[in-house]
Write an enzyme that holds these catalytic residues in place. Structure first.
Site, PDB file in Angstrom:
ATOM      1  N   LYS A  10      -3.988  -2.158   2.049  1.00 26.26           N
ATOM      2  CA  LYS A  10      -5.283  -2.334   1.401  1.00 26.26           C
ATOM      3  C   LYS A  10      -5.368  -3.727   0.751  1.00 26.26           C
ATOM      4  O   LYS A  10      -4.356  -4.418   0.614  1.00 26.26           O
ATOM      5  CB  LYS A  10      -5.464  -1.221   0.354  1.00 26.26           C
ATOM      6  CG  LYS A  10      -5.443   0.197   0.951  1.00 26.26           C
ATOM      7  CD  LYS A  10      -5.744   1.252  -0.107  1.00 26.26           C
ATOM      8  CE  LYS A  10      -5.604   2.660   0.461  1.00 26.26           C
ATOM      9  NZ  LYS A  10      -6.019   3.705  -0.490  1.00 26.26           N
ATOM     10  N   PHE A  87     -15.735  18.945  -5.578  1.00 27.49           N
ATOM     11  CA  PHE A  87     -16.415  18.507  -4.352  1.00 27.49           C
ATOM     12  C   PHE A  87     -17.422  17.400  -4.668  1.00 27.49           C
ATOM     13  O   PHE A  87     -17.481  16.367  -3.972  1.00 27.49           O
ATOM     14  CB  PHE A  87     -17.094  19.714  -3.694  1.00 27.49           C
ATOM     15  CG  PHE A  87     -17.858  19.398  -2.436  1.00 27.49           C
ATOM     16  CD1 PHE A  87     -17.291  18.643  -1.413  1.00 27.49           C
ATOM     17  CD2 PHE A  87     -19.152  19.882  -2.259  1.00 27.49           C
ATOM     18  CE1 PHE A  87     -18.005  18.368  -0.244  1.00 27.49           C
ATOM     19  CE2 PHE A  87     -19.867  19.610  -1.100  1.00 27.49           C
ATOM     20  CZ  PHE A  87     -19.292  18.845  -0.092  1.00 27.49           C
ATOM     21  N   ARG A 121       4.019   9.120   5.073  1.00 25.29           N
ATOM     22  CA  ARG A 121       3.400   9.550   3.812  1.00 25.29           C
ATOM     23  C   ARG A 121       4.445   9.757   2.718  1.00 25.29           C
ATOM     24  O   ARG A 121       4.190   9.477   1.552  1.00 25.29           O
ATOM     25  CB  ARG A 121       2.538  10.792   4.031  1.00 25.29           C
ATOM     26  CG  ARG A 121       1.270  10.457   4.843  1.00 25.29           C
ATOM     27  CD  ARG A 121       0.195  11.495   4.723  1.00 25.29           C
ATOM     28  NE  ARG A 121      -0.155  11.797   3.349  1.00 25.29           N
ATOM     29  CZ  ARG A 121      -1.108  11.164   2.648  1.00 25.29           C
ATOM     30  NH1 ARG A 121      -1.792  10.179   3.182  1.00 25.29           N
ATOM     31  NH2 ARG A 121      -1.362  11.528   1.403  1.00 25.29           N
ATOM     32  N   THR A 127      -0.609   9.865  -4.220  1.00 29.34           N
ATOM     33  CA  THR A 127      -1.851   9.085  -4.297  1.00 29.34           C
ATOM     34  C   THR A 127      -1.948   8.287  -5.595  1.00 29.34           C
ATOM     35  O   THR A 127      -2.318   7.111  -5.580  1.00 29.34           O
ATOM     36  CB  THR A 127      -3.066  10.032  -4.198  1.00 29.34           C
ATOM     37  OG1 THR A 127      -2.947  10.794  -2.996  1.00 29.34           O
ATOM     38  CG2 THR A 127      -4.367   9.264  -4.190  1.00 29.34           C
ATOM     39  N   ARG A 138       4.180   3.176  -3.457  1.00 34.61           N
ATOM     40  CA  ARG A 138       3.212   3.185  -4.570  1.00 34.61           C
ATOM     41  C   ARG A 138       3.922   3.237  -5.917  1.00 34.61           C
ATOM     42  O   ARG A 138       3.509   2.591  -6.877  1.00 34.61           O
ATOM     43  CB  ARG A 138       2.260   4.375  -4.402  1.00 34.61           C
ATOM     44  CG  ARG A 138       1.264   4.165  -3.259  1.00 34.61           C
ATOM     45  CD  ARG A 138       0.578   5.460  -2.870  1.00 34.61           C
ATOM     46  NE  ARG A 138      -0.528   5.270  -1.943  1.00 34.61           N
ATOM     47  CZ  ARG A 138      -1.179   6.254  -1.362  1.00 34.61           C
ATOM     48  NH1 ARG A 138      -0.835   7.515  -1.598  1.00 34.61           N
ATOM     49  NH2 ARG A 138      -2.183   5.996  -0.537  1.00 34.61           N
ATOM     50  N   ASN A 158      -3.981   1.617  -4.513  1.00 34.93           N
ATOM     51  CA  ASN A 158      -2.617   2.129  -4.315  1.00 34.93           C
ATOM     52  C   ASN A 158      -1.966   1.596  -3.039  1.00 34.93           C
ATOM     53  O   ASN A 158      -1.128   2.243  -2.430  1.00 34.93           O
ATOM     54  CB  ASN A 158      -2.612   3.660  -4.367  1.00 34.93           C
ATOM     55  CG  ASN A 158      -3.589   4.267  -3.387  1.00 34.93           C
ATOM     56  OD1 ASN A 158      -4.159   3.552  -2.558  1.00 34.93           O
ATOM     57  ND2 ASN A 158      -3.769   5.576  -3.443  1.00 34.93           N
ATOM     58  N   HIS A 161      -2.894   2.878   2.953  1.00 32.53           N
ATOM     59  CA  HIS A 161      -3.448   4.112   3.514  1.00 32.53           C
ATOM     60  C   HIS A 161      -2.500   4.576   4.611  1.00 32.53           C
ATOM     61  O   HIS A 161      -2.014   3.759   5.388  1.00 32.53           O
ATOM     62  CB  HIS A 161      -4.830   3.846   4.125  1.00 32.53           C
ATOM     63  CG  HIS A 161      -5.333   4.991   4.970  1.00 32.53           C
ATOM     64  ND1 HIS A 161      -6.073   6.026   4.443  1.00 32.53           N
ATOM     65  CD2 HIS A 161      -5.166   5.272   6.290  1.00 32.53           C
ATOM     66  CE1 HIS A 161      -6.344   6.893   5.415  1.00 32.53           C
ATOM     67  NE2 HIS A 161      -5.809   6.463   6.546  1.00 32.53           N
TER      68      HIS A 161
HETATM   69  P1  GDP Z   1      -4.064   9.378   0.001  1.00 33.63           P
HETATM   70  O1  GDP Z   1      -4.062  10.094   1.325  1.00 33.63           O
HETATM   71  O2  GDP Z   1      -2.791   9.577  -0.771  1.00 33.63           O
HETATM   72  O3  GDP Z   1      -4.401   7.910   0.133  1.00 33.63           O
HETATM   73  O4  GDP Z   1      -5.197  10.034  -0.921  1.00 33.63           O
HETATM   74  P2  GDP Z   1      -6.620  10.673  -0.558  1.00 33.63           P
HETATM   75  O5  GDP Z   1      -6.805  10.766   0.918  1.00 33.63           O
HETATM   76  O6  GDP Z   1      -6.778  11.918  -1.346  1.00 33.63           O
HETATM   77  O7  GDP Z   1      -7.627   9.616  -1.168  1.00 33.63           O
HETATM   78  C1  GDP Z   1      -7.956   8.449  -0.464  1.00 33.63           C
HETATM   79  C2  GDP Z   1      -7.968   7.278  -1.419  1.00 33.63           C
HETATM   80  O8  GDP Z   1      -8.982   7.464  -2.412  1.00 33.63           O
HETATM   81  C3  GDP Z   1      -6.693   7.110  -2.264  1.00 33.63           C
HETATM   82  O9  GDP Z   1      -5.679   6.424  -1.588  1.00 33.63           O
HETATM   83  C4  GDP Z   1      -7.219   6.325  -3.465  1.00 33.63           C
HETATM   84  O10 GDP Z   1      -7.357   4.946  -3.178  1.00 33.63           O
HETATM   85  C5  GDP Z   1      -8.599   6.920  -3.649  1.00 33.63           C
HETATM   86  N1  GDP Z   1      -8.617   8.035  -4.608  1.00 33.63           N
HETATM   87  C6  GDP Z   1      -8.225   9.305  -4.374  1.00 33.63           C
HETATM   88  N2  GDP Z   1      -8.416  10.076  -5.443  1.00 33.63           N
HETATM   89  C7  GDP Z   1      -8.952   9.272  -6.389  1.00 33.63           C
HETATM   90  C8  GDP Z   1      -9.406   9.500  -7.722  1.00 33.63           C
HETATM   91  O11 GDP Z   1      -9.327  10.604  -8.255  1.00 33.63           O
HETATM   92  N3  GDP Z   1      -9.935   8.436  -8.388  1.00 33.63           N
HETATM   93  C9  GDP Z   1     -10.034   7.188  -7.842  1.00 33.63           C
HETATM   94  N4  GDP Z   1     -10.575   6.206  -8.602  1.00 33.63           N
HETATM   95  N5  GDP Z   1      -9.618   6.936  -6.584  1.00 33.63           N
HETATM   96  C10 GDP Z   1      -9.087   7.963  -5.859  1.00 33.63           C
HETATM   97 MG    MG Z   2      -5.669  10.567   2.593  1.00 39.15          MG
END
Ligand code: GDP
Ligand code: MG
Length: 180
Positions: A10, A87, A121, A127, A138, A158, A161
């Site tokens: 990212k 949601f 992962r 995350t 991370r 973070n 992806h």
């Molecule tokens: P990942 O698969 O670990 O990257 O997490 P997710 O697929 O759940 O979320 C996608 C991306 O959204 C994450 O990598 C973060 O950059 C962002 N993100 C997820 N949850 C949050 C949150 O609660 N708050 C904020 N500000 N960003 C979030």
């Molecule tokens: Mg994800």
């Protein structure tokens, strides 16, 4: 079994000059880089990458509820998102994600290795960098947190992806078509 995984570094990874260190983690874990390119994620690709799926959005929204319950509390959640429904929160997070992922160029790679998605992962870690284990990408390299991202109404920075296992072939297809 050998499989393929889509990752992208990212904007914060590039800005922080962490590209070499992050790629090294994957190579040291035995992954082979099949493709690699720096490019801009188009608005079109961002929509495909972050679809409005109920399960995914609810999962993201719940991460916010967990992070904010440690700090800020439900009052702050309501102030930031105007709701406490995971949601509905997830829908707003997805907007931030689309914006962040397509804000400046990223470096995408297709990796090949044993049980690629699950192992990739595990290497990147949780995350929320605030609770990601030491030894993960991370946990070691990101100074950001979900809390800080929420307070500034932006995606958590973070660094990497990595596709979920069931989404890997789909996301690889999207990147082959719109990015590489
Ligand atoms: P990942 O698969 O670990 O990257 O997490 P997710 O697929 O759940 O979320 C996608 C991306 O959204 C994450 O990598 C973060 O950059 C962002 N993100 C997820 N949850 C949050 C949150 O609660 N708050 C904020 N500000 N960003 C979030
Ligand atoms: Mg994800």
């Amino acid at each position: 079994m050998q499989s393929k995984e889509l990752i992208f570094l990212k904007p914060d990874a590039i800005e922080g000059k962490l590209v070499g260190k992050i790629i090294a983690r994957f190579e040291e874990a035995g992954f082979k880089i099949v493709r690699m390119k720096k490019n801009l994620i188009s608005k079109e690709l961002a929509l495909l990458l972050y679809p409005d799926s109920k399960e995914q959005l609810t999962g993201m929204g719940n991460k916010t509820l967990t992070a904010m319950s440690q700090k800020g509390g439900m009052e702050m959640v309501t102030k930031l998102f105007n709701t406490t429904d995971p949601f509905e929160i997830g829908k707003q997070l997805n907007e931030w994600n689309r914006k962040y992922a397509s804000s400046t160029e990223v470096i995408a790679c297709i990796l090949e290795g044993e049980d690629a998605a699950n192992r990739a992962r595990a290497l990147i870690g949780k995350t929320d960098p605030a609770i990601a284990d030491k030894g993960t990408i991370r946990g070691d390299f990101s100074k950001d947190s979900i809390y800080m991202g929420n307070m500034e109404r932006r995606a958590c920075r973070n660094l990497v992806h990595a596709s979920d296992a069931e989404r890997a072939p789909v996301e690889i297809g999207y990147f082959e078509k719109y990015f590489f």
